[in-house]
Design a protein around this motif. Structure first.
Motif, mmCIF file in Angstrom:
data_model
loop_
_atom_site.group_PDB
_atom_site.id
_atom_site.type_symbol
_atom_site.label_atom_id
_atom_site.label_comp_id
_atom_site.label_asym_id
_atom_site.label_seq_id
_atom_site.Cartn_x
_atom_site.Cartn_y
_atom_site.Cartn_z
ATOM 1 N N ALA A 262 0.829 -1.208 0.000
ATOM 2 C CA ALA A 262 0.000 0.000 0.000
ATOM 3 C C ALA A 262 0.857 1.249 0.000
ATOM 4 O O ALA A 262 0.449 2.288 -0.542
ATOM 5 N N LEU B 210 -1.132 -2.421 9.348
ATOM 6 C CA LEU B 210 -0.944 -3.231 8.149
ATOM 7 C C LEU B 210 0.333 -4.066 8.268
ATOM 8 O O LEU B 210 1.193 -3.778 9.095
ATOM 9 N N ASP C 126 2.239 -7.547 0.089
ATOM 10 C CA ASP C 126 1.032 -7.122 -0.608
ATOM 11 C C ASP C 126 0.089 -6.449 0.385
ATOM 12 O O ASP C 126 -0.300 -7.042 1.395
ATOM 13 N N GLY C 127 -0.249 -5.200 0.103
ATOM 14 C CA GLY C 127 -1.233 -4.494 0.902
ATOM 15 C C GLY C 127 -0.728 -3.880 2.182
ATOM 16 O O GLY C 127 -1.497 -3.280 2.932
#
Length: 432
Positions: free
Chosen positions: A33, A56, A74-75
């Motif tokens: 992100a 996160l 990822d993310g």
């Protein structure tokens, strides 16, 4: 994502022109992100606080060459230390060098060359300082110099709670112990003080030797390295050659004395049928060249595992040949260790593998994956012991127990818990 003032302009998100060059590692395409780019320890603290507030997944990256791909995600959020790349000679007489974790080893070699100094540091100039110098450091000078971690005299670490700590022999010695081999789990190491060696030019040889199916050439290579001058370090890659294999041997001799280079290299020409050879003197930075520097964009997906051998029996050599030439055809690399590595007591650092002579690394490339790698590795699995964290791409409890065996693993777990009680930096190991 709201930017804290300390990081304004240094948070890269999808859509930013810089994102495609920062999101991935060498082996893994990732889609975080945000990528945070701090420039000093205070900004690392701000980046860590910001990352934790987002709730996160968190990754920390120096060079991004790490084979596991854990330095992105990822993310989640990636703290990328690449802007922290300064190299400074603190004390030329004592050969103490301060290296920030985001530097790459090509930059370090280039910066130290005018002083006639070098640090043994992996085998590619694009590898980041932080990942290698917290895991071990098996480089081109390993038998003469030992591991990179063996010469770390101090480290500056940002702990999970944002505290900035200096770890050395007199201050936080337990933290220094953990940094040297298991540093990824205690915090974000932002700089190291490392003792370099006096070195300008080295001897370099490239030799191709035919390998018989029984692996006798490999046994002779290992037997010679067990007795060879410590100035000699080698790496071997096994490649297809008609219906057999060829060993591509890179030999590095840590001296510019041509006579000693020749004496160290010549026995390698007698281990089997030599197909090709050349040798030369070169400046040390040529081995970890600035020409190696590039962005890491997931260009080499792979799955890797490894183990160590104390000696090499005929059966070990045959198993290595079977792994390289069998149906699954893993790429097999071997590195000579021993020498100065084994001068260090096994409990002196978090790298405990101090009696072996050979590191064996197996890699599978797409479309082959972990199942194929395990099948190729099976002839060797019960013959090797331990593992080196830098060449293990599948973190987890099994890998942890091989990388940090027995009492070493117990101490690593205790110190990770002490310095990072919430497990901020250990999540990707998936430990119970």
């Amino acid at each position: 994502m709201t930017s804290p003032a300390a990081l304004r302009g240094r948070i890269v998100v999808p859509g930013d022109d810089r994102y495609h060059l920062l999101r991935s590692t060498y082996t893994t395409v990732a889609r975080p992100a945000a990528v945070l780019l701090p420039e000093n320890a205070e900004e690392v603290v701000a980046a860590l606080r910001h990352a934790r507030e987002q709730g996160l997944p968190l990754s920390v990256r120096s060079g991004g060459h790490g084979l596991s791909g854990r330095s992105s995600n990822d993310g989640g959020v990636v703290i990328d230390l690449s802007a922290m790349n300064r190299v400074e000679v603190l004390d030329r007489a004592a050969r103490i060098v301060r290296v920030e974790a985001g530097a790459r080893w090509a930059q370090v070699a280039q910066a130290l060359a005018p002083y006639g100094l070098a640090i043994s540091s992996g085998d590619h100039g694009n590898v980041g300082v932080g990942g290698l110098a917290t895991g071990g450091g098996i480089g081109w000078l390993v038998r003469r110099y030992g591991l990179t971690i063996d010469h770390i005299r101090a480290a500056e670490v940002v702990l999970a709670d944002g505290t900035v700590v200096r770890a050395d022999a007199d201050h936080e010695p337990d933290l220094l112990w953990a940094v040297r081999g298991a540093g990824s789990g205690v915090g974000i190491v932002v700089a190291f003080e490392i003792e370099a060696i006096e070195l300008r030019d080295i001897g370099y040889a490239q030799i191709a030797v035919e390998v018989d199916r029984g692996g006798r050439a490999l046994r002779r290579w290992a037997d010679y390295l067990a007795e060879a001058p410590r100035e000699l370090s080698t790496a071997v890659t096994l490649l297809p050659h008609g219906r057999s294999l060829v060993a591509s041997i890179t030999a590095v001799v840590a001296t510019a004395d041509e006579r000693r280079v020749r004496a160290a290299v010549e026995p390698l020409l007698r281990i089997g049928n030599t197909l090709d050879q050349h040798a030369q003197l070169a400046p040390y930075p040529a081995l970890v060249s600035t020409a190696h520097l590039h962005a890491n964009v997931g260009q080499q997906p792979s799955t890797t595992t490894n183990g160590l051998l104390t000696g090499m029996t005929d059966e070990d050599a045959a198993a290595i040949v079977a792994a390289a030439g069998g149906r699954h055809q893993a790429l097999i690399n071997m590195r000579s260790v021993g020498g100065a590595v084994n001068d260090v007591p096994a409990d002196a650092t978090a790298y405990a593998h101090r009696h072996q002579g050979t590191l064996v690394v197996a890699t599978a490339f797409p479309p082959q994956r972990g199942v194929a790698l395990d099948a190729a590795w099976r002839p060797l699995a019960d013959r090797v012991e331990g593992a080196y964290v830098g060449f293990e791409s599948r973190p987890g409890e099994s890998a942890f127990e091989r990388v940090y065996p027995g009492a070493t693993g117990d101490r690593v777990r205790r110190l990770w818990k002490r310095y990072d009680p919430d497990g901020v930096f250990q999540a990707l190991w998936r430990l119970p």
